[in-house]
Write a protein that holds these residues in place. Structure first.
Motif, PDB file in Angstrom:
ATOM      1  N   ASN A 101       0.817  -1.206   0.000  1.00 61.05           N
ATOM      2  CA  ASN A 101       0.000   0.000   0.000  1.00 61.05           C
ATOM      3  C   ASN A 101       0.851   1.256   0.000  1.00 61.05           C
ATOM      4  O   ASN A 101       0.346   2.347   0.201  1.00 61.05           O
ATOM      5  CB  ASN A 101      -0.900   0.012   1.240  1.00 61.05           C
ATOM      6  N   GLU A 102       2.124   1.083  -0.206  1.00 63.76           N
ATOM      7  CA  GLU A 102       3.022   2.205  -0.069  1.00 63.76           C
ATOM      8  C   GLU A 102       2.817   3.251  -1.149  1.00 63.76           C
ATOM      9  O   GLU A 102       2.627   2.947  -2.319  1.00 63.76           O
ATOM     10  CB  GLU A 102       4.482   1.726  -0.123  1.00 63.76           C
TER      11      GLU A 102
ATOM     12  N   TYR B  30      -5.152 -10.237  -4.756  1.00 65.07           N
ATOM     13  CA  TYR B  30      -5.927  -9.022  -4.488  1.00 65.07           C
ATOM     14  C   TYR B  30      -4.988  -7.838  -4.341  1.00 65.07           C
ATOM     15  O   TYR B  30      -4.534  -7.522  -3.245  1.00 65.07           O
ATOM     16  CB  TYR B  30      -6.766  -9.228  -3.225  1.00 65.07           C
ATOM     17  N   PRO B  31      -4.714  -7.175  -5.452  1.00 70.54           N
ATOM     18  CA  PRO B  31      -3.773  -6.047  -5.387  1.00 70.54           C
ATOM     19  C   PRO B  31      -4.399  -4.823  -4.749  1.00 70.54           C
ATOM     20  O   PRO B  31      -5.619  -4.721  -4.650  1.00 70.54           O
ATOM     21  CB  PRO B  31      -3.468  -5.784  -6.860  1.00 70.54           C
ATOM     22  N   ALA B  50      -7.068   2.494  -3.083  1.00 68.36           N
ATOM     23  CA  ALA B  50      -8.003   1.594  -2.411  1.00 68.36           C
ATOM     24  C   ALA B  50      -7.297   0.263  -2.214  1.00 68.36           C
ATOM     25  O   ALA B  50      -6.590  -0.207  -3.109  1.00 68.36           O
ATOM     26  CB  ALA B  50      -9.276   1.413  -3.223  1.00 68.36           C
ATOM     27  N   THR B  51      -7.458  -0.323  -1.069  1.00 68.75           N
ATOM     28  CA  THR B  51      -6.666  -1.496  -0.740  1.00 68.75           C
ATOM     29  C   THR B  51      -7.434  -2.808  -0.779  1.00 68.75           C
ATOM     30  O   THR B  51      -6.825  -3.877  -0.776  1.00 68.75           O
ATOM     31  CB  THR B  51      -6.022  -1.346   0.643  1.00 68.75           C
ATOM     32  N   LYS B  52      -8.767  -2.748  -0.805  1.00 69.29           N
ATOM     33  CA  LYS B  52      -9.526  -3.997  -0.881  1.00 69.29           C
ATOM     34  C   LYS B  52     -10.851  -3.752  -1.585  1.00 69.29           C
ATOM     35  O   LYS B  52     -11.279  -2.620  -1.768  1.00 69.29           O
ATOM     36  CB  LYS B  52      -9.758  -4.575   0.509  1.00 69.29           C
ATOM     37  N   LYS B  56     -13.597   2.707  -1.399  1.00 71.66           N
ATOM     38  CA  LYS B  56     -13.646   3.882  -2.265  1.00 71.66           C
ATOM     39  C   LYS B  56     -12.519   4.809  -1.847  1.00 71.66           C
ATOM     40  O   LYS B  56     -12.433   5.216  -0.690  1.00 71.66           O
ATOM     41  CB  LYS B  56     -14.982   4.603  -2.154  1.00 71.66           C
ATOM     42  N   GLY B  57     -11.660   5.145  -2.809  1.00 72.18           N
ATOM     43  CA  GLY B  57     -10.646   6.159  -2.565  1.00 72.18           C
ATOM     44  C   GLY B  57     -11.166   7.507  -3.042  1.00 72.18           C
ATOM     45  O   GLY B  57     -11.888   7.581  -4.041  1.00 72.18           O
TER      46      GLY B  57
END
Lengths: 115, 115
Positions: A101-102, B30-31, B50-52, B56-57
């Motif tokens: 996530n960097e 899952y990137p 967004a990480t998962k 929502k970013g």
């Protein structure tokens, strides 16, 4: 106070020459990168160093040699420059390579033109 | 391998128009997903991430939602300004590279906003 600075901003040179691009970050980050952006804006990673250790070495001609004297610096040396090397080269850094996530912090780029 | 595909540009809009820039990805696992923006003559800057799935970013009026079912991360803004003119890059973190922090970028989409 520029976070990631690279020099020179523009580099015009003849085919066959050897040139270097320097990069320094003052963010205290552990990981630094070199990316190449072609004329169509396509951006591709070339190298990555973490605490002076090479961790990414993509399929790049061995005319390209990165050097990291300390974790704040990652220089790129290019031997026997070719026309196809003309591009914008971006240096970047991140706090830690271990998290996917960097956030990457980019320099403003070096536009290399090989004549 | 993992890849990112963005809509072709340039995208030309009038000020206050609605913006969508499409981004789809192919990845194992899952990137994390990112949008970076490059203003003229500058390096890339992180716009949002967004990480998962279903995250929502959002930032500066821009939004993107991580859609696992459609493998998409489309960028939207309700009302663009001339100052939003830039190149926008969709990217994913390459977890298959062993947590090296490597990002894979799309080809970039140029946005031009006219007054």
């Amino acid at each position: 106070d520029t976070a990631v600075s690279q020099t020179p901003k523009y580099l015009v040179t003849q085919m066959g020459n050897d040139k270097s691009i320097k990069c320094e970050q003052n963010l205290g980050h552990d990981t630094m990168y070199w990316y190449k952006q072609d004329s169509k804006k396509f951006l591709k990673i070339m190298f990555s160093y973490n605490n002076k250790e090479l961790i990414i070495n993509e399929t790049v001609p061995n005319r390209f040699s990165p050097k990291s004297p300390d974790k704040a610096h990652l220089n790129l040396h290019i031997n026997s420059l070719e026309l196809g090397d003309s591009a914008v080269y971006f240096c970047a850094s991140s706090q830690d390579r271990s998290s996917t996530n960097e956030k990457l912090f980019f320099g403003s780029g070096t536009q290399l033109s090989v004549l | 391998g993992d890849s990112v595909t963005q809509m072709e540009g340039p995208v030309t809009l009038s000020e206050e128009a609605f913006l969508t820039i499409n981004c789809t990805y192919t990845a194992t696992g899952y990137p994390s997903l990112f949008w970076y923006v490059q203003y003229p003559g500058e390096g890339l800057q992180l716009l949002l991430k967004a990480t998962k799935a279903d995250d929502k970013g959002s930032n500066k009026g821009f939004e993107a939602t991580y859609r696992k079912e459609t493998t998409s991360f489309h960028l939207e803004k309700g009302s663009v300004q001339v100052s939003d003119s830039a190149v926008y890059f969709c990217a994913l973190s390459d977890r298959g590279s062993g947590n090296t922090g490597k990002l894979i970028f799309g080809q970039g989409t140029t946005l031009q906003v006219k007054p």
